[in-house]
Motif scaffolding. Sequence first.
Motif, PDB file in Angstrom:
ATOM      1  N   LYS A 187      75.494  65.956  43.833  1.00 48.97           N
ATOM      2  CA  LYS A 187      76.834  66.182  44.370  1.00 48.97           C
ATOM      3  C   LYS A 187      77.199  65.223  45.494  1.00 48.97           C
ATOM      4  O   LYS A 187      78.376  65.075  45.829  1.00 48.97           O
ATOM      5  CB  LYS A 187      76.977  67.625  44.848  1.00 48.97           C
ATOM      6  CG  LYS A 187      76.066  68.005  46.009  1.00 48.97           C
ATOM      7  CD  LYS A 187      76.244  69.462  46.387  1.00 48.97           C
ATOM      8  CE  LYS A 187      75.335  69.850  47.550  1.00 48.97           C
ATOM      9  NZ  LYS A 187      75.514  71.295  47.922  1.00 48.97           N
ATOM     10  N   GLU A 188      76.208  64.548  46.078  1.00 50.35           N
ATOM     11  CA  GLU A 188      76.466  63.591  47.158  1.00 50.35           C
ATOM     12  C   GLU A 188      76.284  62.141  46.710  1.00 50.35           C
ATOM     13  O   GLU A 188      76.531  61.216  47.480  1.00 50.35           O
ATOM     14  CB  GLU A 188      75.534  63.869  48.342  1.00 50.35           C
ATOM     15  CG  GLU A 188      75.690  65.253  48.964  1.00 50.35           C
ATOM     16  CD  GLU A 188      74.657  65.537  50.028  1.00 50.35           C
ATOM     17  OE1 GLU A 188      73.961  64.577  50.459  1.00 50.35           O
ATOM     18  OE2 GLU A 188      74.522  66.712  50.435  1.00 50.35           O
ATOM     19  N   ALA A 189      75.867  61.930  45.477  1.00 54.67           N
ATOM     20  CA  ALA A 189      75.432  60.603  45.042  1.00 54.67           C
ATOM     21  C   ALA A 189      76.539  59.558  45.075  1.00 54.67           C
ATOM     22  O   ALA A 189      76.290  58.393  45.404  1.00 54.67           O
ATOM     23  CB  ALA A 189      74.837  60.696  43.636  1.00 54.67           C
ATOM     24  N   MET A 190      77.769  59.931  44.749  1.00 57.54           N
ATOM     25  CA  MET A 190      78.830  58.935  44.676  1.00 57.54           C
ATOM     26  C   MET A 190      79.164  58.347  46.039  1.00 57.54           C
ATOM     27  O   MET A 190      79.753  57.264  46.124  1.00 57.54           O
ATOM     28  CB  MET A 190      80.073  59.545  44.033  1.00 57.54           C
ATOM     29  CG  MET A 190      79.886  59.970  42.581  1.00 57.54           C
ATOM     30  SD  MET A 190      79.230  58.661  41.516  1.00 57.54           S
ATOM     31  CE  MET A 190      80.611  57.526  41.535  1.00 57.54           C
ATOM     32  N   ALA A 191      78.774  59.011  47.100  1.00 58.50           N
ATOM     33  CA  ALA A 191      79.012  58.467  48.447  1.00 58.50           C
ATOM     34  C   ALA A 191      78.175  57.224  48.698  1.00 58.50           C
ATOM     35  O   ALA A 191      78.466  56.457  49.632  1.00 58.50           O
ATOM     36  CB  ALA A 191      78.708  59.533  49.497  1.00 58.50           C
ATOM     37  N   TYR A 192      77.150  57.000  47.870  1.00 56.71           N
ATOM     38  CA  TYR A 192      76.270  55.850  48.048  1.00 56.71           C
ATOM     39  C   TYR A 192      76.637  54.686  47.129  1.00 56.71           C
ATOM     40  O   TYR A 192      76.014  53.632  47.170  1.00 56.71           O
ATOM     41  CB  TYR A 192      74.817  56.273  47.803  1.00 56.71           C
ATOM     42  CG  TYR A 192      74.328  57.253  48.835  1.00 56.71           C
ATOM     43  CD1 TYR A 192      73.625  56.829  49.959  1.00 56.71           C
ATOM     44  CD2 TYR A 192      74.594  58.620  48.705  1.00 56.71           C
ATOM     45  CE1 TYR A 192      73.196  57.723  50.916  1.00 56.71           C
ATOM     46  CE2 TYR A 192      74.174  59.531  49.663  1.00 56.71           C
ATOM     47  CZ  TYR A 192      73.474  59.078  50.763  1.00 56.71           C
ATOM     48  OH  TYR A 192      73.057  59.970  51.717  1.00 56.71           O
ATOM     49  N   VAL A 193      77.651  54.877  46.305  1.00 62.49           N
ATOM     50  CA  VAL A 193      78.099  53.838  45.382  1.00 62.49           C
ATOM     51  C   VAL A 193      79.189  53.006  46.052  1.00 62.49           C
ATOM     52  O   VAL A 193      80.170  53.552  46.561  1.00 62.49           O
ATOM     53  CB  VAL A 193      78.629  54.467  44.077  1.00 62.49           C
ATOM     54  CG1 VAL A 193      79.242  53.394  43.179  1.00 62.49           C
ATOM     55  CG2 VAL A 193      77.506  55.189  43.353  1.00 62.49           C
ATOM     56  N   ALA A 194      79.010  51.685  46.052  1.00 55.56           N
ATOM     57  CA  ALA A 194      80.024  50.788  46.614  1.00 55.56           C
ATOM     58  C   ALA A 194      81.059  50.392  45.575  1.00 55.56           C
ATOM     59  O   ALA A 194      82.240  50.228  45.890  1.00 55.56           O
ATOM     60  CB  ALA A 194      79.367  49.537  47.196  1.00 55.56           C
ATOM     61  N   GLY A 195      80.606  50.204  44.338  1.00 55.90           N
ATOM     62  CA  GLY A 195      81.532  49.750  43.305  1.00 55.90           C
ATOM     63  C   GLY A 195      80.804  49.532  41.997  1.00 55.90           C
ATOM     64  O   GLY A 195      79.685  50.017  41.786  1.00 55.90           O
ATOM     65  N   TYR A 196      81.446  48.740  41.142  1.00 57.58           N
ATOM     66  CA  TYR A 196      80.949  48.550  39.780  1.00 57.58           C
ATOM     67  C   TYR A 196      81.073  47.089  39.371  1.00 57.58           C
ATOM     68  O   TYR A 196      81.925  46.348  39.884  1.00 57.58           O
ATOM     69  CB  TYR A 196      81.725  49.437  38.800  1.00 57.58           C
ATOM     70  CG  TYR A 196      81.691  50.891  39.189  1.00 57.58           C
ATOM     71  CD1 TYR A 196      80.610  51.693  38.815  1.00 57.58           C
ATOM     72  CD2 TYR A 196      82.701  51.464  39.949  1.00 57.58           C
ATOM     73  CE1 TYR A 196      80.551  53.028  39.188  1.00 57.58           C
ATOM     74  CE2 TYR A 196      82.663  52.800  40.333  1.00 57.58           C
ATOM     75  CZ  TYR A 196      81.580  53.572  39.948  1.00 57.58           C
ATOM     76  OH  TYR A 196      81.523  54.894  40.329  1.00 57.58           O
ATOM     77  N   ILE A 197      80.218  46.684  38.411  1.00 60.09           N
ATOM     78  CA  ILE A 197      80.200  45.300  37.957  1.00 60.09           C
ATOM     79  C   ILE A 197      79.865  45.286  36.463  1.00 60.09           C
ATOM     80  O   ILE A 197      79.091  46.120  35.989  1.00 60.09           O
ATOM     81  CB  ILE A 197      79.165  44.481  38.766  1.00 60.09           C
ATOM     82  CG1 ILE A 197      79.306  42.985  38.512  1.00 60.09           C
ATOM     83  CG2 ILE A 197      77.742  44.954  38.491  1.00 60.09           C
ATOM     84  CD1 ILE A 197      78.509  42.128  39.492  1.00 60.09           C
ATOM     85  N   ALA A 198      80.471  44.374  35.731  1.00 63.70           N
ATOM     86  CA  ALA A 198      80.135  44.199  34.319  1.00 63.70           C
ATOM     87  C   ALA A 198      78.752  43.563  34.208  1.00 63.70           C
ATOM     88  O   ALA A 198      78.408  42.658  34.983  1.00 63.70           O
ATOM     89  CB  ALA A 198      81.173  43.331  33.620  1.00 63.70           C
ATOM     90  N   ALA A 199      77.975  44.042  33.242  1.00 62.26           N
ATOM     91  CA  ALA A 199      76.618  43.531  33.064  1.00 62.26           C
ATOM     92  C   ALA A 199      76.293  43.416  31.578  1.00 62.26           C
ATOM     93  O   ALA A 199      76.821  44.158  30.751  1.00 62.26           O
ATOM     94  CB  ALA A 199      75.608  44.457  33.738  1.00 62.26           C
ATOM     95  N   ASN A 200      75.417  42.466  31.273  1.00 58.49           N
ATOM     96  CA  ASN A 200      74.871  42.320  29.929  1.00 58.49           C
ATOM     97  C   ASN A 200      73.350  42.362  30.060  1.00 58.49           C
ATOM     98  O   ASN A 200      72.726  41.413  30.547  1.00 58.49           O
ATOM     99  CB  ASN A 200      75.327  41.012  29.285  1.00 58.49           C
ATOM    100  CG  ASN A 200      74.927  40.897  27.827  1.00 58.49           C
ATOM    101  OD1 ASN A 200      74.257  41.761  27.278  1.00 58.49           O
ATOM    102  ND2 ASN A 200      75.337  39.816  27.178  1.00 58.49           N
ATOM    103  N   ASP A 201      72.777  43.479  29.659  1.00 58.59           N
ATOM    104  CA  ASP A 201      71.332  43.688  29.771  1.00 58.59           C
ATOM    105  C   ASP A 201      70.655  43.135  28.514  1.00 58.59           C
ATOM    106  O   ASP A 201      70.230  43.889  27.623  1.00 58.59           O
ATOM    107  CB  ASP A 201      71.053  45.182  29.947  1.00 58.59           C
ATOM    108  CG  ASP A 201      69.576  45.522  29.945  1.00 58.59           C
ATOM    109  OD1 ASP A 201      68.761  44.613  30.206  1.00 58.59           O
ATOM    110  OD2 ASP A 201      69.237  46.694  29.673  1.00 58.59           O
ATOM    111  N   LEU A 202      70.563  41.808  28.443  1.00 58.73           N
ATOM    112  CA  LEU A 202      69.966  41.201  27.253  1.00 58.73           C
ATOM    113  C   LEU A 202      68.503  41.611  27.114  1.00 58.73           C
ATOM    114  O   LEU A 202      67.804  41.840  28.109  1.00 58.73           O
ATOM    115  CB  LEU A 202      70.090  39.681  27.314  1.00 58.73           C
ATOM    116  CG  LEU A 202      71.524  39.213  27.029  1.00 58.73           C
ATOM    117  CD1 LEU A 202      72.114  38.514  28.223  1.00 58.73           C
ATOM    118  CD2 LEU A 202      71.576  38.352  25.795  1.00 58.73           C
TER     119      LEU A 202
END
Length: 278
Positions: A135-150
Motif C-alpha cells: 500500500k506504500e510502494a508507489m511512493a517509492y516510484v519516480a516514473g516509468y521508462i520503455a524497456a526491451n529485455d532482450l
Amino acid sequence: MRIATARVDGVVTTVVDNGQGWRTSRVPALDVVTGADAGTGTGTGTGDQVAEEQLEFLLPYRPPTIHGIGLNYADTVAEMGWKTPTAPYLFPKLSSSACGPHDDIVVDLALTARADWEAELGVVIGRPAKSVPVKEAMAYVAGYIAANDLSARDLQEQDGQWVRGKGLDTFCPLGPWILTKDEVPDPQQVAIRTWVNGQLMQNGSTASMIFSVAELVSYCSSFFTLAPGDVILSGTPAGCGDFRSPAVALRPGDVIEVEVAGLGRQHSTIAAPAPHTV
C-alpha cells in the motif's frame, strides 16, 4: 515531466519537458529523476528550448541495478503453456547490458542463435526502498521508462539461471525518456507493442500483469534495498519470437521497434559484433 539525455548539436546534455517543450539542463538526468530541480525551480530546464526533432535520444542514465521479472503476464504464461506463478520470478539484468533507445543491438550468432525480444514497462525507483508494504510502494516510484529485455533463449536453457541469457551487452535498450509517475494515472493500463521488420509482434497491455507494479516494488524490497535509479523490468506480454510456431529469432539486419504508451518508441537495428582488434 519527461526527462532524457540527448545529443543536441553534437553536445550531450540532459533535457526536460514539463509540458512546455524540451529544454536543456545542466543537472544529470538521474538526479532530476530522483528529485533534484532541473535548474530553475520550475523543472523546465535552464538552457535553450529545443525541438524534439533536434534531439538524438541516448541512454538516459545507466541504472545502478536492473531487476528483471519473469512470467508476469497471464497471456505470456498461457502462450508458453506454463503454470501461473504464485510469486514474482526475479532475475538480475546486468547494468552493462543497458543501451540507448536507438543504439544497435549486437547479436553474436557465435554466442546465441535464439535472440528474442521482450517489450516492457520499466519502473524507475526514486528513493531507497526496503521492506515496503504494497500500500506504500508507489511512493517509492519516480516514473516509468520503455524497456526491451532482450533474451538469448538458448543460453537461458543451457544455464538454468538467466545471467548470461539476459545480460549480453546491448540487451537492454532503455528510453527514449523517463516519464514521471504523476503523468501515468494507472500503470496497470499501459499499452505495449513491438514490431520486427515492420510486422506487429506484441500488442498487449500491463492490464495482463499477474503482479502489479506496487506488488513488484514491495516484493523486491522485501529481499534487498532498492536504490534511487534502479529499474524494475515488470515483464512482457505475449508475442515473443521464441514462443511462436515456427519460432522467430533476431538476426543481424533486422529492425525492431518497441513502443510503450506515453514513454516513446525505440528503433533499433540488430547488428553483428564488430571485428575484434588488439
